[in-house]
Design an enzyme around this catalytic site. Sequence first.
Site, PDB file in Angstrom:
ATOM      1  N   THR A 116      40.942  43.299  41.122  1.00  0.00           N
ATOM      2  CA  THR A 116      41.886  44.584  40.548  1.00  0.00           C
ATOM      3  C   THR A 116      42.070  44.449  39.330  1.00  0.00           C
ATOM      4  O   THR A 116      41.763  43.335  38.679  1.00  0.00           O
ATOM      5  CB  THR A 116      42.316  45.129  41.688  1.00  0.00           C
ATOM      6  OG1 THR A 116      42.670  46.367  41.340  1.00  0.00           O
ATOM      7  CG2 THR A 116      43.916  44.419  41.825  1.00  0.00           C
ATOM      8  N   ASN A 117      42.753  45.648  38.933  1.00  0.00           N
ATOM      9  CA  ASN A 117      43.337  45.538  37.480  1.00  0.00           C
ATOM     10  C   ASN A 117      44.809  46.320  37.427  1.00  0.00           C
ATOM     11  O   ASN A 117      45.307  46.741  38.389  1.00  0.00           O
ATOM     12  CB  ASN A 117      42.440  45.969  36.661  1.00  0.00           C
ATOM     13  CG  ASN A 117      42.108  47.532  36.798  1.00  0.00           C
ATOM     14  OD1 ASN A 117      43.001  48.186  36.689  1.00  0.00           O
ATOM     15  ND2 ASN A 117      40.934  47.473  36.855  1.00  0.00           N
ATOM     16  N   ARG A 118      45.365  45.981  36.325  1.00  0.00           N
ATOM     17  CA  ARG A 118      47.001  46.596  36.218  1.00  0.00           C
ATOM     18  C   ARG A 118      46.781  48.342  36.217  1.00  0.00           C
ATOM     19  O   ARG A 118      48.039  48.633  35.775  1.00  0.00           O
ATOM     20  CB  ARG A 118      47.633  46.078  35.153  1.00  0.00           C
ATOM     21  CG  ARG A 118      47.615  44.581  35.097  1.00  0.00           C
ATOM     22  CD  ARG A 118      48.622  44.359  34.067  1.00  0.00           C
ATOM     23  NE  ARG A 118      48.780  42.714  34.033  1.00  0.00           N
ATOM     24  CZ  ARG A 118      49.688  42.244  34.888  1.00  0.00           C
ATOM     25  NH1 ARG A 118      50.157  42.679  35.625  1.00  0.00           N
ATOM     26  NH2 ARG A 118      49.625  40.744  34.649  1.00  0.00           N
TER      27      ARG A 118
END
Length: 400
Positions: free
Chosen positions: A209-211
């Site tokens: 995933t990402n931030r």
Amino acid sequence: MSAWQGRHVVLGVSGGIACYKSCILARRLAEAGARVDTVLTEAAAEFVRPLTFEALTGRPVLTSLWSRDGALAHVRLGQDADLIIVAPATANLLARVAQGIADDFLSAMLLASTSPVLLAPAMNDEMFAAAPTTANLAALARRGFHTIGPEVGALAEGPSDRPGRMSEPEAILAHAARLLRRDSALAARRIVVTAGPTRESIDPVRVITNRSSGRMGYAIAEAARDRGADVLLISGPGSLPPPAGIEVQRIETTAELETAVRNALPTADVLIMAAAPADYRPATSAATKTPREGGPAAIELEPTTDILAATAGARREGSVIVGFALETGDAVAKGRAKLERKGLDLIVVNDALEPGAGFETDTNRVTILGRDGSRVDVSIRLKREVGDVLLDEVEKRIAR
Ligand code: CTP
């Protein structure tokens, strides 16, 4: 800028126990940038002293037709205001206004008023159900007055399962903002906003995933709602609560986001693609948890679909398509190339390396580029304010 920035609001308060909530309303309006003039009936001033509202709004409070400015101000105020909110509106006040009685500042102002009026009735449930109150509200509705509530819930006398309780300040504000924005080109338009990250499974417990927090997209969705738009928010996983008055569709993977966008596009007047979809996903996802011992030394990745590019054919003619680009260095040049490549009308570019911009912050610093060559630089502002600047740009491009 918020819907309230620089707007002139008159807050009329009549005498009921719900007056204490009017203080919160006054405070929220002032905080949001509105110029708030408070008008109290004599009975309201028995519940909350004028001084309280003066302190909350930073402006003098009007209570009497016979004060130095009262005689003319009651006509001027009701015509100059962008919006008049009467909260609480008691049974007695509704009756006087419906009859055209003008025996105090508030009722006289409402009789002479040409501004939009939002009434938030609050009274005992029996009084609300009584035939004269029903008839008075119907008469006021015919005159173009707007109403919110009352709600079912606790009254001064105790719990009740019938309406009588004044709507909460947040609900009144959201409704009022919609009335203010009826002049917006986005009113009643279908706006689709995507927000947040996507999540791609490695195995049943691990993900890529990402931030992205989704905050920018949620702020845009709320800003669009407050301009009267019909908003669909397609949201990736995250901890933000669903915003009031907005339809939320949850997705997890980039493939699910693509399907949701494709389905939404044919009826969308505007697509704002603020989500941060994963560009790569594991080529295979294990059906069971991969143990530490003997697990892979590397995960093979495959590219996901570029959603904006892949769904371009599903766009409605004349719709406005907005993309985002989070870059690290040379952001404007890269943003302009992306705008061309993805066939966008607008792109919002920011630089992740700048403090106060990007993911996991409440603020953002962006540049908005248009297909027509336009460029708007937005200095560090709250994401909601950035959303409003962006919607101003969208409004310029939407076919009337
Ligand atoms: N986007 C998309 N589909 C993807 C990835 C991104 O539609 N699979 C959208 C984003 O929501 C954003 C815009 O495309 O509005 C730009 O995203 P970005 O990740 O900067 O674009 P990429 O094409 O992935 O470019 P880069 O090579 O810089 O990562």
